[in-house]
Write an enzyme that holds these catalytic residues in place. Structure first.
Site, PDB file in Angstrom:
ATOM      1  N   SER A  44      21.906  72.544  -0.309  1.00  0.00           N
ATOM      2  CA  SER A  44      22.852  73.517  -0.189  1.00  0.00           C
ATOM      3  C   SER A  44      23.863  73.224   0.609  1.00  0.00           C
ATOM      4  CB  SER A  44      22.114  74.951   0.219  1.00  0.00           C
ATOM      5  OG  SER A  44      23.098  76.123   0.293  1.00  0.00           O
ATOM      6  N   TYR A  50      18.276  79.258   7.796  1.00  0.00           N
ATOM      7  CA  TYR A  50      18.193  78.577   6.302  1.00  0.00           C
ATOM      8  C   TYR A  50      19.005  77.388   6.203  1.00  0.00           C
ATOM      9  CZ  TYR A  50      19.306  78.033   1.345  1.00  0.00           C
ATOM     10  OH  TYR A  50      19.513  77.807   0.172  1.00  0.00           O
TER      11      TYR A  50
END
Length: 245
Positions: free
Chosen positions: A138, A151
């Site tokens: 990501s 995250y």
């Protein structure tokens, strides 16, 4: 026939990627945490592509089980030519920022579990001196944002891990590709910011598969995220820490 293990096979992107591989004649082992759902995905891929797909389960956080799992998957496939790492979770970021257990759960699901499984698969591919590993990460890993740094740090670590692995595996002829995804329209991202920049899982899978066929190394999807993150990396820390996004 290319033999491919897809980890996190019940995610929308993984399902679409499985169809791309199967349509090109690959033999697949589709693995996820939910055995019933993994089996349904395998059955669907088999019907649509006309290529038998196998299914199984794994737990990213159960590190002791990973060696046997990878051996079993390779045995069921009759070999192993490639691994696609699609699993991960946003978790509850607000909780993770104050609860160590929640923080570690997010990190295990997004980094350490993947690192363990990739290491075992890479060992197999390195010994046969061929194959590929696709690591889907990501753009959140590009810089530590106050809203999602637990995250984001896990995804950043995964990208660094893949970068080092790519360097090491080059001599063995094993291709390692890192995918840095922007926002994809899935259940995991529904209702979050950045909706105007989202793409569908099917479109993401098309772009990932095309990049794999071209033996790309680091891919931002869609392409404009490379420009966006390049600009974000240039923001001085003194200003960046005050930004609320």
């Amino acid at each position: 026939m290319t033999k491919v293990l897809i980890l996190g096979a019940t995610s929308p992107i993984a399902r679409a990627l499985a169809l791309r591989f199967a349509s090109d004649g690959a033999r697949l082992y589709l693995a996820a945490r939910n055995a019933d759902e993994a089996r349904r995905v395998a059955e669907d891929v088999s019907v649509r592509a006309g290529v038998a797909a196998l299914s199984g389960t794994f737990d990213a956080s159960d590190f002791a089980s990973h060696d046997e799992f990878v051996r079993h998957a390779a045995g069921q496939l009759g070999g192993l030519d490639g691994v696609v790492v699609c699993f991960g979770t946003l978790g509850d970021e607000e909780v993770a920022q104050t609860d160590p257990d929640a923080a570690l759960a997010t990190i295990h699901q997004n980094f350490t579990g993947a690192a363990s499984l990739i290491t075992l698969a890479a060992r197999h591919l390195e010994q046969q001196r061929s194959g590929f590993i696709i690591v889907i990460g990501s753009v959140a890993g590009e810089r530590g944002r106050k809203k999602n740094y637990v995250y984001g740090s896990a995804k950043g670590a995964l990208a660094t891990f893949a970068q080092g692995l790519r360097g090491r595996m080059t001599a063995s002829g094993v291709h390692v590709m890192t995918v840095k995804l922007g926002t994809v329209d899935t259940r995991m991202t529904w209702g979050r910011e950045g909706a105007l920049l989202t793409i569908t899982p099917s479109r993401a899978a098309d772009l990932i598969y095309a990049a794999y066929r071209k033996r790309a190394e680091v891919v931002y999807l869609p392409w404009y995220w490379r420009l966006i993150m390049g600009a974000i990396r240039l923001i001085p820390e003194s200003r960046f820490k005050r930004i609320s996004f």
